[in-house]
Structures are given as structure tokens and as C-alpha cells.
Design a protein around this motif. Structure first.
Motif, PDB file in Angstrom:
ATOM      1  N   ILE A 285       6.567  53.565-106.290  1.00 54.45           N
ATOM      2  CA  ILE A 285       6.796  54.699-105.407  1.00 54.45           C
ATOM      3  C   ILE A 285       5.554  54.953-104.558  1.00 54.45           C
ATOM      4  N   PHE A 286       4.377  54.826-105.169  1.00 56.65           N
ATOM      5  CA  PHE A 286       3.121  54.887-104.423  1.00 56.65           C
ATOM      6  C   PHE A 286       2.378  53.558-104.507  1.00 56.65           C
ATOM      7  N   GLU A 287       2.251  53.038-105.716  1.00 55.22           N
ATOM      8  CA  GLU A 287       1.630  51.744-105.977  1.00 55.22           C
ATOM      9  C   GLU A 287       2.101  51.318-107.359  1.00 55.22           C
ATOM     10  N   PRO A 288       1.895  50.057-107.729  1.00 51.17           N
ATOM     11  CA  PRO A 288       2.388  49.616-109.035  1.00 51.17           C
ATOM     12  C   PRO A 288       1.827  50.446-110.187  1.00 51.17           C
ATOM     13  N   LEU A 289       2.703  50.799-111.116  1.00 56.17           N
ATOM     14  CA  LEU A 289       2.341  51.483-112.362  1.00 56.17           C
ATOM     15  C   LEU A 289       1.729  52.861-112.136  1.00 56.17           C
ATOM     16  N   ALA A 290       2.100  53.518-111.041  1.00 59.07           N
ATOM     17  CA  ALA A 290       1.578  54.856-110.752  1.00 59.07           C
ATOM     18  C   ALA A 290       2.611  55.939-111.009  1.00 59.07           C
ATOM     19  N   ALA A 291       3.727  55.588-111.649  1.00 60.06           N
ATOM     20  CA  ALA A 291       4.775  56.565-111.941  1.00 60.06           C
ATOM     21  C   ALA A 291       5.426  56.207-113.263  1.00 60.06           C
ATOM     22  N   LEU A 292       6.030  57.205-113.888  1.00 60.75           N
ATOM     23  CA  LEU A 292       6.852  56.939-115.055  1.00 60.75           C
ATOM     24  C   LEU A 292       8.115  56.204-114.620  1.00 60.75           C
ATOM     25  N   ASP A 293       8.729  55.499-115.557  1.00 63.30           N
ATOM     26  CA  ASP A 293      10.009  54.873-115.254  1.00 63.30           C
ATOM     27  C   ASP A 293      11.048  55.957-114.962  1.00 63.30           C
ATOM     28  N   PRO A 294      11.962  55.729-114.035  1.00 60.83           N
ATOM     29  CA  PRO A 294      12.142  54.515-113.247  1.00 60.83           C
ATOM     30  C   PRO A 294      11.251  54.500-112.003  1.00 60.83           C
ATOM     31  N   ASP A 295      10.767  53.306-111.673  1.00 61.78           N
ATOM     32  CA  ASP A 295       9.950  53.128-110.483  1.00 61.78           C
ATOM     33  C   ASP A 295      10.713  52.251-109.493  1.00 61.78           C
ATOM     34  N   LEU A 296      10.315  52.341-108.231  1.00 64.09           N
ATOM     35  CA  LEU A 296      11.058  51.690-107.154  1.00 64.09           C
ATOM     36  C   LEU A 296      10.171  50.723-106.385  1.00 64.09           C
TER      37      LEU A 296
END
Length: 412
Positions: A285-296
Motif C-alpha cells: 500500500i505504501f511499500e513492501p511489508l509496511a501494512a498488516l495483511d491484506p496488502d496490495l
């Protein structure tokens, strides 16, 4: 050696020494970000970050006086404040950051001013940039089912016009609690001494509450045949020429070593498609691994004469099929993995980026060692892993966005 401890206040402290840098980066991350916006107030978390960042005049003065730097970001599931100063100023920064856990006092005029600043930031940094904002504004509405994961987390002056100073104070009281904070030091600091220094300023901020806010739940994911019934929407603005954006939900990254490896392999598969077809790739959403699942993630490009968004969708599917069948150019996957590994390794040696990555990993998944695990996992990811990832992506939940230029003075 990383020092890692939890204070009586519930604050978690992580310290990593980077020798001979002469500076220390302090990153404070709080659980809760854009996905924590209450109904009817999209962008409130972003606005509160602006209010909090601007409320500590002494902090800005210290940064200026020491030649340091300061920044703040609102992400999907966390908000972070980062400062880089000479090591001698560390105690002062920690004391000032501890004050951020107390709701900032802002009057109606000050709040209106911050809303205008936020609106200008969005206009100049998001709306004016091609393909910016799609993973936050548009694709979640097409890809995710959970209403708590969908919404314009950037906010706008119109959406935030009804927010009051009391609303800001209430949000801060819920989201900026010591028990929801992770304090990370990275740079020229002894791990044990640094942890003790944090405890001297953060340790007595109050006990951890018994009712921490629940994290958003993951949205349900469905699998459909490639591009069959693909949800499609049109957005005006966000590109200087007609373009297509192919979005996809990535496999969960959190949980097991296998899930992390599969997630990283999917990012590499998308990068391989972008490399071979001249597409823009945005993973995360912003960069890899910068959000909880689910990510886009998404792949995008401008449309040529007579082309439709469906043509781009077919092109992406064909390219994923090539990667899945092992027909990617020789050495491409290895080259992409090495480039990514080098970028992450360089970031791990720089105080600011190291502190931010440790803070993000700790506040999101409770594992300050995750950035180093990612490096090891990436080093072991091979062509077969990426081929399997490409096959998964062909069946993953996806969407298609048709972006058209905004009209200015009657012309596109």
C-alpha cells in the motif's frame, strides 16, 4: 545485538547500535493509522499526525539547533515520528517525544490551519503525481471486503471540515497511548544505555490499559479465474494521460516463514513483469511489508492509441504466465533479488531507515528482527519460488482501474 524490552508503561523499546555514525535516529511508532479512521471522518489519523507533529515547538527548535531532521508519516496500520540528532541530544528528544503521548492542545483556528496544510500536501504530493494514491484511495474499494480497510486515508478539507479539537484530543487519547508505542533508537548509542535512557523518560508514563484497541481484521479473499469478472472502476485525475492500473491482493506476509517467503516471491514476480513489459510496479500500500495483511500491489502504464485497460490486463496476465512457466529472461529473478537485497542492506546501515524499519516491524508484528529475517529470506528466494508466486498471482483477487486525466480549463 539488539536490545529489546517492555517498560512498565507498556511501551516497547528497541535499540540497535550502528557504530561510528555520530548520530542517533529515534523513531516512535504508534499502533493505528489510516485504517483506524472512525466512520465519517476519513483522514482523521492523518490530520492528528499533522497536529501532533506541529504541536511540539520545542522539538522543532531542538532539531534546528542541532542540525538534525524530523519527519512524520501516517501509514495504513501505524503512525510514526522520526528524528535524527547528534547523540548528545538524545535525552532531550526522548523527553519531548514522551510528551506526544499527551493529547495536543489545538484550538479551532489551529485545527483549520492544519486541515489546509494537509489539503495542500495532498494536492502537491499526491494528486499532482501520476499513479500516486491508488493503493490508498481506489484499489482497496475494489479489492477488499472489510469496510474498516476501505476509505480515503489521506483525507481532504471537505471530509475533515466537521472535525473539532475535541475529536482530535479523543483520537490521540485512544491512539497515542504509551502502551501502543514502540520507541526505537538506531545509531551511535550503546543498546543497554539507550534502553535505560528511554525507560527514564517513558517508564513512568502510566500502566498499560486493560483494554487495548483491537486491530482491524483481515478482509476475506476470494480466488477467481484470471481476469474473469475483474472489478473495474474509472478515476479522473492521478495521471497525465489515459492509463490502466492492474491491482492485486498479495498473499499474507505475517504468520510463518513460509508465508513471508511467498509474499516476497510475489513482489519479485511483479517486479519481473514490470521489468520485461515496461510497467510501473508498486508493491505494498505504501511499500513492501509496511501494512498488516491484506496488502496490495499494482502494475500500471499509460495507454497507447486505441488501447483499453483490458489490453493492459491481458498483457500482465501473459507476462505472469511467462514467469510462472519459467520463461522469464535468464538471470532476471536473481538480478531483481540482488538489487532489492542491496537496497535493504544499505538501508539497514543508515540510522534513519534502520530505525523506521525496526519500528514498523515491531509495532505491526511484534518482531524487531523481521528486517534481518527479510534479508535472509530474500537471499534464499530462487527462480522456482518466483515462478510459483506468479502462478498464484494469476488466480489472486484482482481489479482494474482506468485512470483518465483531469480537465484543466476545458482541456485534458
Amino acid at each position: 545485538m539488539i536490545a529489546d524490552r517492555i517498560l512498565p508503561s507498556g511501551t516497547r523499546v528497541v535499540v540497535d547500535r550502528l557504530a561510528a555514525t555520530g548520530v542517533v535516529a529515534v523513531s516512535v511508532a504508534y499502533r493505528g493509522g489510516m485504517r483506524s479512521d472512525p466512520p465519517g471522518a476519513p483522514g482523521l489519523a492523518h490530520l492528528v499526525e499533522h497536529v501532533s507533529f506541529g504541536a511540539l515547538a520545542e522539538h522543532a527548535g531542538l532539531v534546528d539547533a542541532t542540525g538534525g531532521s524530523a519527519s512524520a508519516f501516517t501509514h495504513s496500520d501505524h503512525t510514526e515520528f522520526s528524528t535524527v540528532v547528534p547523540a548528545a541530544a538524545l535525552a532531550d528528544v526522548l523527553d519531548l517525544e514522551a510528551r506526544r503521548t499527551r493529547p495536543a492542545r489545538v484550538d479551532a483556528a489551529g485545527l483549520e490551519r492544519q486541515v489546509r496544510v494537509l489539503d495542500e500536501e495532498i494536492r502537491t504530493q499526491i494528486d499532482s503525481q501520476d499513479f500516486a494514491g491508488h493503493t490508498v484511495r481506489d484499489l482497496p474499494q475494489l479489492l477488499l471486503d472489510d469496510a474498516r480497510l476501505v476509505g480515503d486515508g489521506y483525507g481532504s478539507a471537505d471530509a475533515l471540515a466537521h472535525v473539532t479539537p475535541d475529536d482530535v484530543a479523543a483520537f490521540m487519547a485512544r491512539g497515542y497511548r504509551p502502551s501502543d508505542a514502540v520507541v526505537v533508537l538506531a545509531g551511535d548509542v550503546d543498546p543497554e544505555e539507550g534502553a535505560a535512557l528511554v525507560e527514564s523518560t517513558w517508564g513512568d508514563l502510566g500502566p498499560a490499559p486493560s483494554d487495548p484497541p483491537a486491530a482491524p481484521t483481515s478482509a476475506a479473499r476470494t480466488v477467481a479465474p484470471p481476469f474473469a469478472g475483474l472489478p473495474t472502476a474509472t478515476r479522473t485525475g492521478g495521471a497525465s494521460a489515459p492509463a490502466a492500473v492492474r491491482g492485486v491482493v498479495l498473499s499474507p506476509a505475517q504468520g510463518t516463514a513460509r508465508s513471508l517467503g511467498e509474499h516476497l516471491a510475489e513482489v519479485l514476480a511483479l517486479q519481473a513483469v514490470a521489468e520485461t513489459r515496461g510497467l510501473l510496479c508498486r508493491a505494498g500500500i505504501f511499500e513492501p511489508l509496511a501494512a498488516l495483511d491484506p496488502d496490495l500491489a499494482f502494475l500500471a502504464r499509460y495507454l497507447g492509441p486505441g488501447e483499453t485497460p483490458g489490453d493492459v490486463a491481458d498483457e500482465v496476465d501473459d507476462a505472469l504466465a511467462e514467469v510462472a512457466d519459467g520463461r522469464a529472461p535468464d538471470g532476471l529473478v536473481l538480478s531483481l533479488a540482488l538489487r532489492w537485497h542491496r537496497r535493504l542492506s544499505a538501508a539497514a546501515a543508515e540510522p534513519l531507515t534502520r530505525s523506521r524499519s525496526l519500528a514498523r516491524a515491531t509495532v505491526l508484528v511484534g518482531d524487531p528482527h523481521l528486517p534481518d529475517t527479510v534479508l535472509r529470506t530474500l537471499a534464499g528466494t530462487g527462480r522456482d519460488d518466483v515462478a510459483a508466486a506468479a502462478a498464484r498471482l494469476r488466480g489472486a483477487r484482482g481489479a482494474l482501474l482506468h485512470v483518465t486525466p483531469a480537465l484543466v480549463g476545458g482541456r485534458a
